[in-house]
Enzyme design. Structure first.
Site, short mmCIF file in Angstrom:
data_model
loop_
_atom_site.label_atom_id
_atom_site.label_comp_id
_atom_site.label_asym_id
_atom_site.label_seq_id
_atom_site.Cartn_x
_atom_site.Cartn_y
_atom_site.Cartn_z
N HIS A 76 0.83 -1.21 0.00
CA HIS A 76 0.00 0.00 0.00
C HIS A 76 0.86 1.25 0.00
O HIS A 76 1.81 1.36 0.79
CB HIS A 76 -0.90 0.01 1.24
CG HIS A 76 -1.70 1.27 1.40
ND1 HIS A 76 -1.50 2.15 2.44
CD2 HIS A 76 -2.67 1.81 0.62
CE1 HIS A 76 -2.35 3.16 2.32
NE2 HIS A 76 -3.06 2.98 1.23
N SER A 77 0.59 2.18 -0.91
CA SER A 77 1.23 3.49 -0.94
C SER A 77 2.76 3.35 -1.03
O SER A 77 3.27 2.73 -1.96
CB SER A 77 0.80 4.29 0.30
OG SER A 77 1.10 5.66 0.16
N TYR A 78 3.51 3.89 -0.06
CA TYR A 78 4.96 3.70 -0.04
C TYR A 78 5.32 2.22 -0.07
O TYR A 78 6.35 1.82 -0.65
CB TYR A 78 5.55 4.37 1.22
CG TYR A 78 6.93 3.88 1.61
CD1 TYR A 78 8.05 4.29 0.89
CD2 TYR A 78 7.10 3.01 2.69
CE1 TYR A 78 9.32 3.83 1.24
CE2 TYR A 78 8.36 2.56 3.05
CZ TYR A 78 9.47 2.97 2.32
OH TYR A 78 10.72 2.52 2.67
#
Length: 232
Positions: A76-78
């Protein structure tokens, strides 16, 4: 039974996956949600030496010591940058790779290279509030987190190492040989992730959209879990 490894994004920790973890476990699967070094309940380990390489090692070591194979790996994300490197190093252990509103860096590119301002705001925050090397958490409302969870998320988030967002990716391309790769986009958040969703189409990865904020696992855990089960 399928083994899932779910990797959180910046400022977060294992705690953000609790709802999805419970749902997957109830469905009979084994779920690992490692907290990256220096974040969440491991925030006491944060130092200038902690960066993207540390976080990649967190996940590759988990997979090696738990002897995990044929897994579903989600970032998720980073965490997208983390799982991309993990998949590049251990492609033979991964059945399915899923990017969840996540960065998908190309070789030689850092996460900041994909941000409209080149990461200037983050660097300024680190200078003003993080001794020049730590990024304080962004307000949950800025990520369109649902109102019921906003205050809780703000309390849970911890400082993130700036260097992890400045480190250039070292990708051989093996990560793109995973049998099944997909991208899930959060339509309720106007972030930098649309470019990766578009690139996923060019690569012929499967794609899904959810009408929620950036913290998909908090806003729509049931819908997300359904996708993870379906696309495994």
């Amino acid at each position: 039974m399928t083994d899932y490894v779910l990797v959180h994004g910046a400022w977060h920790g294992s705690w953000c996956w609790a709802r999805v973890r419970r749902l997957l476990t109830a469905a009979g699967h084994q779920v690992f949600t490692p907290t990256l070094t220096g974040l969440g309940e491991r925030s006491h380990l944060l130092s200038r030496d902690v960066g993207l390489d540390t976080h990649v090692a967190d996940v590759t070591n988990l997979m090696a010591w738990e002897d995990l194979r044929d897994i579903v790996l989600v970032g998720h994300s980073y965490g997208g940058a983390v799982v991309r490197h993990v998949a590049d190093r251990m492609p033979d252990r991964i059945r399915s790779l899923i990017y969840l509103d996540a960065f998908v860096p190309e070789n030689g590119k850092s996460l900041f290279d994909y941000m409209p301002d080149g990461g200037n705001v983050m660097r300024q925050l680190a200078t003003a509030h993080g001794d020049g090397w730590k990024i304080p958490p962004m307000p949950a409302a800025q990520f369109a987190v649902n109102a019921a969870d906003t205050a809780w998320v703000d309390r849970q988030c911890t400082i993130h190492p700036l260097s992890s967002c400045e480190t250039q990716a070292r990708i051989s391309g093996a990560c793109d040989s995973i049998p099944t790769i997909g991208y899930i986009l959060a339509r309720g958040y106007d972030g930098p992730f649309g470019q990766f969703y578009a690139k996923a189409a060019e690569r012929r990865w499967w794609r899904e959209e959810l009408p929620c904020g950036h913290d998909v696992m908090l806003d729509v855990p049931n819908e997300l879990t359904a996708f993870l089960l379906q696309r495994a």
